[in-house]
Design an enzyme around this catalytic site. Structure first.
Site, PDB file in Angstrom:
ATOM      1  N   VAL A  14       0.866  -1.224  -0.034  1.00 63.49           N
ATOM      2  CA  VAL A  14       0.007   0.031   0.250  1.00 63.49           C
ATOM      3  C   VAL A  14       0.948   1.380  -0.076  1.00 63.49           C
ATOM      4  O   VAL A  14       0.617   2.293  -0.898  1.00 63.49           O
ATOM      5  CB  VAL A  14      -1.012   0.027   1.250  1.00 63.49           C
ATOM      6  N   ALA A  15       2.113   1.295   0.789  1.00 58.74           N
ATOM      7  CA  ALA A  15       2.593   2.444   0.995  1.00 58.74           C
ATOM      8  C   ALA A  15       3.700   2.735  -0.532  1.00 58.74           C
ATOM      9  O   ALA A  15       3.967   3.840  -0.762  1.00 58.74           O
ATOM     10  CB  ALA A  15       3.862   2.249   1.914  1.00 58.74           C
ATOM     11  N   ILE A  24       2.442   2.381  -3.432  1.00 61.16           N
ATOM     12  CA  ILE A  24       1.612   3.025  -4.266  1.00 61.16           C
ATOM     13  C   ILE A  24       1.171   4.560  -3.617  1.00 61.16           C
ATOM     14  O   ILE A  24       0.520   4.598  -2.725  1.00 61.16           O
ATOM     15  CB  ILE A  24       0.414   2.325  -4.538  1.00 61.16           C
ATOM     16  N   GLU A  63      -1.120   6.802  -3.126  1.00 60.22           N
ATOM     17  CA  GLU A  63      -2.418   6.619  -3.263  1.00 60.22           C
ATOM     18  C   GLU A  63      -3.167   7.932  -3.768  1.00 60.22           C
ATOM     19  O   GLU A  63      -4.139   8.112  -4.255  1.00 60.22           O
ATOM     20  CB  GLU A  63      -3.600   5.793  -2.339  1.00 60.22           C
ATOM     21  N   ASP A 117      -6.124  30.707 -36.913  1.00 54.98           N
ATOM     22  CA  ASP A 117      -6.788  31.413 -37.723  1.00 54.98           C
ATOM     23  C   ASP A 117      -6.446  32.750 -37.926  1.00 54.98           C
ATOM     24  O   ASP A 117      -6.140  33.479 -36.884  1.00 54.98           O
ATOM     25  CB  ASP A 117      -8.445  31.275 -37.294  1.00 54.98           C
ATOM     26  N   ASP A 171     -12.088  31.393 -34.251  1.00 54.50           N
ATOM     27  CA  ASP A 171     -13.428  31.932 -33.514  1.00 54.50           C
ATOM     28  C   ASP A 171     -14.390  31.566 -34.177  1.00 54.50           C
ATOM     29  O   ASP A 171     -15.637  31.946 -33.923  1.00 54.50           O
ATOM     30  CB  ASP A 171     -13.308  33.370 -33.331  1.00 54.50           C
ATOM     31  N   ASP A 177     -14.012  26.704 -37.800  1.00 52.97           N
ATOM     32  CA  ASP A 177     -12.810  26.572 -36.923  1.00 52.97           C
ATOM     33  C   ASP A 177     -13.050  25.236 -36.017  1.00 52.97           C
ATOM     34  O   ASP A 177     -12.193  24.641 -35.511  1.00 52.97           O
ATOM     35  CB  ASP A 177     -12.289  27.501 -36.038  1.00 52.97           C
ATOM     36  N   ASN A 231       3.139   7.304   5.300  1.00 54.78           N
ATOM     37  CA  ASN A 231       2.712   7.470   3.830  1.00 54.78           C
ATOM     38  C   ASN A 231       1.609   8.696   3.690  1.00 54.78           C
ATOM     39  O   ASN A 231       1.649   9.297   2.642  1.00 54.78           O
ATOM     40  CB  ASN A 231       1.954   6.064   3.637  1.00 54.78           C
ATOM     41  N   ASP A 261       2.557  11.836   1.605  1.00 58.03           N
ATOM     42  CA  ASP A 261       1.835  11.854   0.145  1.00 58.03           C
ATOM     43  C   ASP A 261       0.694  12.824   0.038  1.00 58.03           C
ATOM     44  O   ASP A 261       0.103  13.069  -1.188  1.00 58.03           O
ATOM     45  CB  ASP A 261       0.992  10.275  -0.036  1.00 58.03           C
TER      46      ASP A 261
END
Length: 883
Positions: free
Chosen positions: A279-280, A282, A284, A326, A613, A617, A707, A711
């Site tokens: 888990v750590a 990743i 999250e 344009d 515009d 386009d 974590n 994180d």
């Protein structure tokens, strides 16, 4: 093709008599056959289907797996947080997609509510949705065209088609013309009128040849209806990273569990450790952090007049290396402006700005004729009528010759309206009891009917030498892409007929006008080039006019760098894709050509931005990597198809937005590399302790706590780091380059190994204080608790300190400004206080199995924690010296 057929053949094919029109019964039958004259869109996706579409992502699958695992090990708070992150990410995606697809609805609103038709031998007003092929439509000034028409009658008819073709000047229409060239551009189809364009002058009649999706606007709607699910570079990087982290997490779980099995450790404890570490491993918070950084970037960009509709577009801007723009209304001001005026042997240029200018009496006579010989109006900065005539009235205003005052003093008593064959317009005005004819039009036609010229306020006979001089100056103006109009007059003592007006005139002079470039665009184009971005002009205007504007702006150097739509059609897609890199101007192009150009650039590996515009386009805006619509002059269609809208219609804003996009991508990259370094540090600490049969330095709950701290706040603070001032001196990022290019992977590995190693060192120091080593057979619980507390502090604090070095890959923290990112300093302080709280508050320390450290050991752990930051800064010095 209707434009290549005679009127009689068209009417015969559509089975209609133009004098009587269709009968009510025939209309009903055709309505059932062809359907309502209304543009159709694709079925809307439900919110549920949009939501589940957002869940189809590898990283989301891994996060959901992590949530289930954390629930299993009893970490309910962490599981809830992970699930909230997943739901937040999906909700943001649903909201963006739901709001984005409005182009077809905007197209539907463009259709005219009412139109005049001839049915059952009488003229009646009907809803335009009830039009059918074969209907006879009556046109007059100010009316929108309700369907595609083949003109059968025209009298001085002019139609403003800029929204469809990109031309700033109304197109003169001639019903009698037959065009043989099968690939005639829309702008040159003089015998046709197209849905949603506007009649600005004259009158006419046409037979409906196309309704709803069979119109030129309908073709655009079909293109907009196509699904384009191409991922942005950031989305590709995140998907790639998600897969890597997913496989890594599974591999770590299996490897640690297998090693523990052979070492005969407590399998349940190791199972929990392996799961916690997976888990750590990743981050999250990554999807949420990316979404937050992008959202904050959107807020910042709104302050510089760029409204981003889709979050990934912010990052895509940073990759842009081609800006297809344009011309009309984007690079130019979308208003004809007189820039030069000429009387014999006297050429003068008008300044771009300023009013109440002075002119000689002869020059004032020239301007007076132009103002009186016009039907347009201009008051309070707003004009109505032909853009060319509006430009002439504005010219008069600048010399204090206002339309209102001149009309009051010189009442119009007769006129000879403009005619496309004569290319002239004349008015007869009363002046102090006598009359004066004022004529304007093509200078060569004026010279053919003039017999004298006004030179130095004296009327003199018009000689061949004078004529040649006028024509020579007119040609020079034309070469500069100016539209040239001549003026002449004659005085009469009685009322005359319109036929008598245009004889024996006295030439006054002429003016040259153009739709001028925006004043600020030239500097923006130079800045874009310095940043490695190539500007490209795409327009429906004529080639010479487009190239002249492109040269002035610095987009192109020569005519050789241009190509017309007809020339594009003559070569294959492969040949065009090979040549497209050499070209800078595309003229006389249709909406299909614009899409083809964008695709050609993309096929060469470019990241393409398209600005525009008009309705014409919209398809190219949708097909480009990022479509940019004008907020003021832009149509609803272009805004609906675009990824970004400029609220000030300023090309310069695009360059600022690209700079912002580059910095946002760099900030996201900083956050990701920082998270990976942190998580790698955790993996190193746990993996090597298992591999060498040492005690585990951190418990599952401690890992998850660290974590959560690293994180969130520090990663978000890095995501809002102030922009690098030198970012626009770099080339655009190669869209194919890895997320870990330019040493990013090495930085992540070095940082992670240092953090993990120092965590083990702190754990070892804690054991040694009590006389134990990593290889000790049995270690008391209180000793393990103290040693783990030291490792716990070092792992978290080293990550927090290390975030400072992540602000720049090459510049020191003092160069970028130690306190320039106050959010990061605050995140570090909050993180350290949270660590102190969980250690010092009794019920928290008991839950996490931690205890308070001595003052000496606080000094040791903080000294160890700052080492990764110092090493990284020393490495930067070495990099700078060796480069």
């Amino acid at each position: 093709m209707w434009f290549s057929k005679p009127q009689e053949d068209v009417l015969k094919e559509l089975k209609v008599n133009p004098r009587t029109g269709l009968s009510s019964q025939e209309v009903q039958a055709r309505l059932e056959q062809y359907g309502a004259n209304k543009l159709k869109g694709k079925p809307k996706k439900s919110l549920i289907s949009l939501f589940f579409a957002q869940m189809k992502d590898m990283l989301i699958y891994v996060l959901l797996g992590a949530a289930i695992i954390t629930l299993f090990i009893g970490e309910y708070v962490d599981a809830i947080i992970i699930l909230l992150v997943v739901l937040l990410n999906a909700a943001i995606g649903v909201f963006q997609e739901f709001k984005a697809e409005k182009a077809i609805e905007a197209l539907q609103q463009l259709t005219t509510p009412k139109t005049l038709v001839r049915r059952d031998e009488e003229v009646k007003e009907i809803n335009s949705v009830d039009l059918v092929p074969g209907d006879i439509v009556i046109l007059d000034a100010g009316r929108f065209i309700p369907a595609d028409l083949r003109l059968i009658e025209s009298a001085n008819l002019q139609i403003e088609e800029s929204a469809l073709t990109g031309e700033s000047v109304p197109t003169e229409k001639e019903a009698q013309r037959i065009l043989d060239e099968p690939k005639t551009p829309l702008g040159d189809q003089a015998n046709m009128a197209f849905m949603s364009t506007l009649v600005t002058y004259g009158r006419g009649e046409g037979v409906v040849v196309g309704t709803a999706m069979e119109t030129e606007i309908g073709k655009i709607a079909k293109i907009l209806d196509e699904e384009i699910d191409e991922m942005t570079p950031l989305q590709k990087r995140m998907e790639e990273l998600g897969k890597i982290l997913g496989y890594l997490a599974i591999g770590i779980c299996l490897l640690i569990f297998v090693i523990a099995f052979f070492q005969k450790r407590d399998l349940f404890e190791m199972f929990l450790t392996a799961i916690s570490l997976a888990v750590a491993a990743i981050p999250e918070g990554l999807p949420a952090i990316v979404a937050i950084v992008l959202a904050l970037g959107v807020t910042r960009m709104s302050k510089i007049n760029a409204i981003v509709k889709k979050l990934p577009a912010v990052e895509t801007l940073g990759s842009v290396n081609i800006i297809c723009s344009d011309k009309t209304g984007t690079l130019t001001q979308n208003q004809m402006t007189v820039v030069k005026y000429y009387t014999l042997d006297n050429m003068k240029e008008l300044p771009r700005e300023g009013s109440s200018l002075d002119a000689a009496s002869q020059e004032k006579e020239l301007m007076k004729t132009f103002v009186l010989c016009s039907d347009a109006t201009y008051e309070h900065g707003q004009g109505t009528g032909d853009p060319t005539e509006i430009a002439l009235i504005v010219l008069g205003d600048r010399f204090n010759l206002t339309k209102k005052s001149l009309n009051a003093n010189h009442k119009r008593v007769g006129e000879n309206p403009f005619d496309s064959d004569r290319k002239l317009m004349s008015t007869l005005n009363e002046e102090d009891g006598s009359y004066r004819v004022h004529t304007k039009g093509a200078i060569d036609n004026i010279l053919n009917i003039a017999t004298s010229a006004l030179v130095n306020n004296q009327v003199v006979p018009l000689t061949e030498a004078m004529k040649n001089e006028y024509l020579k100056i007119a040609e020079e103006m034309s070469d500069d892409a100016l539209r040239v109009l001549g003026a002449a007059y004659k005085d009469v003592d009685h009322l005359i007929t319109s036929e008598e007006m245009e004889h024996n005139l006295t030439v006054l002079g002429m003016v040259g006008m153009i739709d001028p470039p925006r004043l600020e665009v030239k500097d923006s184009i130079r800045d874009a080039k310095l940043a490695g971005i190539t500007p490209v002009m795409i327009t429906g205007d004529h080639k010479n006019t487009a190239v002249a504007i492109a040269k002035e702006l610095g987009i192109a150097d020569s005519l050789a760098q241009s190509m017309t739509g007809a020339e594009i059609d003559e070569i294959s897609d492969e040949q065009f894709a090979q040549r497209v890199g050499e070209l800078r101007v595309f003229a006389r192009v249709s909406p299909e050509h614009k899409v083809k150009i964008v695709k050609a650039y993309k096929s060469q590996g470019n990241i393409v931005s398209m600005t525009g515009d008009g309705v014409n386009d919209a398809p190219s805006l949708k097909n480009a990597d990022i479509g940019v619509a004008m907020g003021i002059t832009g149509t609803d269609v272009s805004k609906g198809a675009a990824d970004m809208i400029l609220t000030d219609d300023n090309f310069t804003t695009i360059v600022h937005a690209i700079e912002e996009g580059r910095n946002i991508y760099n900030n996201i990259k900083k956050s990701v590399i920082f998270l990976l370094s942190c998580n790698l540090g955790e993996i190193v600490a746990i993996f090597f302790s298992v591999l060498f049969f040492w005690p585990i330095p951190l418990m599952p709950t401690q890992l998850l706590w660290i974590n959560l701290i690293t994180d969130t706040l520090p990663a978000i603070a890095l995501g809002v780091d102030p922009g690098d001032k030198d970012v626009m001196k770099q080339k655009p990022r190669d869209p194919r380059e890895s997320f870990f290019a330019h040493g990013a992977a090495l930085r992540a590995v070095i940082g992670g190994v240092l953090i993990g190693t120092l965590t083990l060192v702190a754990f070892y120091v804690g054991l040694r204080e009590y006389g134990y080593t990593l290889g000790s057979a049995t270690i008391p619980d209180d000793v393990l608790t103290y040693s783990r507390t030291m490792a716990f502090v070092v792992l978290a604090a080293s990550q927090l300190f290390y975030s400072l070095s992540m602000r720049s890959a090459t510049k020191s923290i003092f160069t970028v400004g130690f306190f320039s990112n106050k959010y990061l300093i605050l995140a570090i302080i909050v993180g350290l206080l949270l660590q102190l709280m969980v250690i010092s508050v009794p019920f928290l320390s008991s839950a996490f199995k931690l205890q308070m450290l001595s003052l000496r050991d606080w000094g040791i752990v903080l000294s160890l924690a700052i080492i990764p930051l110092i090493v990284r800064e020393l490495f930067k010095i070495f990099q700078r010296k060796s480069s």
